[in-house]
Design a protein around this motif. Structure first.
Motif, mmCIF file in Angstrom:
data_model
loop_
_atom_site.group_PDB
_atom_site.id
_atom_site.type_symbol
_atom_site.label_atom_id
_atom_site.label_comp_id
_atom_site.label_asym_id
_atom_site.label_seq_id
_atom_site.Cartn_x
_atom_site.Cartn_y
_atom_site.Cartn_z
ATOM 1 N N LEU A 156 9.556 -2.911 -8.515
ATOM 2 C CA LEU A 156 8.696 -2.691 -9.678
ATOM 3 C C LEU A 156 9.529 -2.571 -10.943
ATOM 4 O O LEU A 156 10.666 -2.110 -10.909
ATOM 5 C CB LEU A 156 7.901 -1.385 -9.532
ATOM 6 C CG LEU A 156 7.070 -1.165 -8.278
ATOM 7 C CD1 LEU A 156 6.430 0.222 -8.324
ATOM 8 C CD2 LEU A 156 6.019 -2.245 -8.107
ATOM 9 N N VAL A 157 8.919 -2.943 -12.045
ATOM 10 C CA VAL A 157 9.413 -2.578 -13.370
ATOM 11 C C VAL A 157 8.313 -1.732 -13.977
ATOM 12 O O VAL A 157 7.136 -2.127 -13.985
ATOM 13 C CB VAL A 157 9.718 -3.817 -14.239
ATOM 14 C CG1 VAL A 157 10.062 -3.400 -15.666
ATOM 15 C CG2 VAL A 157 10.863 -4.625 -13.628
ATOM 16 N N GLU A 179 5.569 -6.427 -10.684
ATOM 17 C CA GLU A 179 6.020 -6.216 -9.310
ATOM 18 C C GLU A 179 6.535 -7.533 -8.752
ATOM 19 O O GLU A 179 6.138 -8.609 -9.200
ATOM 20 C CB GLU A 179 4.908 -5.643 -8.430
ATOM 21 C CG GLU A 179 3.743 -6.585 -8.217
ATOM 22 C CD GLU A 179 2.717 -6.068 -7.210
ATOM 23 O OE1 GLU A 179 2.960 -5.062 -6.528
ATOM 24 O OE2 GLU A 179 1.672 -6.716 -7.090
ATOM 25 N N SER A 180 7.433 -7.416 -7.777
ATOM 26 C CA SER A 180 7.956 -8.586 -7.073
ATOM 27 C C SER A 180 8.316 -8.155 -5.660
ATOM 28 O O SER A 180 8.158 -6.986 -5.300
ATOM 29 C CB SER A 180 9.166 -9.177 -7.818
ATOM 30 O OG SER A 180 10.193 -8.216 -7.935
ATOM 31 N N GLU A 181 8.796 -9.112 -4.863
ATOM 32 C CA GLU A 181 9.160 -8.853 -3.465
ATOM 33 C C GLU A 181 8.040 -8.149 -2.707
ATOM 34 O O GLU A 181 8.250 -7.147 -2.027
ATOM 35 C CB GLU A 181 10.473 -8.062 -3.384
ATOM 36 C CG GLU A 181 11.660 -8.843 -3.906
ATOM 37 C CD GLU A 181 12.982 -8.119 -3.759
ATOM 38 O OE1 GLU A 181 13.089 -7.178 -2.948
ATOM 39 O OE2 GLU A 181 13.926 -8.515 -4.466
ATOM 40 N N GLY A 182 6.830 -8.688 -2.834
ATOM 41 C CA GLY A 182 5.682 -8.149 -2.105
ATOM 42 C C GLY A 182 5.285 -6.749 -2.544
ATOM 43 O O GLY A 182 4.680 -6.001 -1.787
ATOM 44 N N GLY A 183 5.634 -6.395 -3.768
ATOM 45 C CA GLY A 183 5.281 -5.083 -4.294
ATOM 46 C C GLY A 183 6.335 -4.019 -4.042
ATOM 47 O O GLY A 183 6.126 -2.850 -4.368
ATOM 48 N N PRO A 230 0.804 -1.234 0.000
ATOM 49 C CA PRO A 230 0.000 0.000 0.000
ATOM 50 C C PRO A 230 0.835 1.282 0.000
ATOM 51 O O PRO A 230 0.408 2.295 -0.560
ATOM 52 C CB PRO A 230 -0.841 -0.113 1.272
ATOM 53 C CG PRO A 230 -0.169 -1.144 2.115
ATOM 54 C CD PRO A 230 0.558 -2.062 1.177
ATOM 55 N N VAL A 231 2.020 1.248 0.585
ATOM 56 C CA VAL A 231 2.864 2.449 0.602
ATOM 57 C C VAL A 231 3.427 2.704 -0.792
ATOM 58 O O VAL A 231 3.432 3.833 -1.281
ATOM 59 C CB VAL A 231 3.985 2.320 1.661
ATOM 60 C CG1 VAL A 231 4.865 3.557 1.669
ATOM 61 C CG2 VAL A 231 3.390 2.072 3.036
ATOM 62 N N VAL A 232 3.887 1.650 -1.462
ATOM 63 C CA VAL A 232 4.390 1.787 -2.829
ATOM 64 C C VAL A 232 3.245 2.191 -3.761
ATOM 65 O O VAL A 232 3.423 3.027 -4.647
ATOM 66 C CB VAL A 232 5.078 0.487 -3.289
ATOM 67 C CG1 VAL A 232 5.452 0.548 -4.765
ATOM 68 C CG2 VAL A 232 6.306 0.206 -2.427
ATOM 69 N N SER A 233 2.077 1.635 -3.544
ATOM 70 C CA SER A 233 0.901 2.011 -4.326
ATOM 71 C C SER A 233 0.632 3.516 -4.214
ATOM 72 O O SER A 233 0.400 4.199 -5.218
ATOM 73 C CB SER A 233 -0.318 1.224 -3.831
ATOM 74 O OG SER A 233 -1.491 1.695 -4.426
ATOM 75 N N ALA A 234 0.708 4.040 -2.997
ATOM 76 C CA ALA A 234 0.482 5.475 -2.775
ATOM 77 C C ALA A 234 1.588 6.309 -3.426
ATOM 78 O O ALA A 234 1.323 7.407 -3.940
ATOM 79 C CB ALA A 234 0.393 5.760 -1.280
#
Length: 107
Positions: A74-75, A67-71, A11-15
């Motif tokens: 990212l690429v 995405e990898s490593e739990g998000g 959720p933090v990366v999403s934000a």
């Protein structure tokens, strides 16, 4: 096919991605720890100078492809008015609900 920011696992990366794409500097900075650091192509940069130049003053936009490593990795196809579009890799260090470091570079 791009992954919508709201569909990213962390959720933090999403934000973070949502703030970049909305050109919302205040929301972006609120996601970072006070001592956050970053690197671009393996070289540490001045975070505030870099985000202004590469994101906020140049219309930066991320289209996440995987995405990898739990998000937290990212690429993305990243584009801005300075460099055009390029495939980039992003790696995030998250502490609680904030990002303490992010690393980006060409993928």
């Amino acid at each position: 096919m791009a992954i919508a920011p709201a569909k990213l696992s962390d959720p933090v990366v999403s934000a973070f991605v949502a703030a970049v794409n909305a050109h919302d500097r205040d929301a972006f900075l609120a996601l970072l720890t006070p001592d956050a650091t970053m690197s671009d192509d393996g070289t540490d940069r001045d975070l505030h100078e870099w985000i202004d130049r590469e994101i906020f003053d140049s219309g930066g936009h991320m289209d996440v492809q995987s995405e990898s490593e739990g998000g937290r990795r990212l690429v993305a196809d990243y584009r801005n008015d300075t460099w055009g579009e390029m495939r980039t890799a992003w790696r995030f260090t998250v502490q609680g609900d904030r990002i303490s470091r992010f690393e980006t570079g060409q993928a």
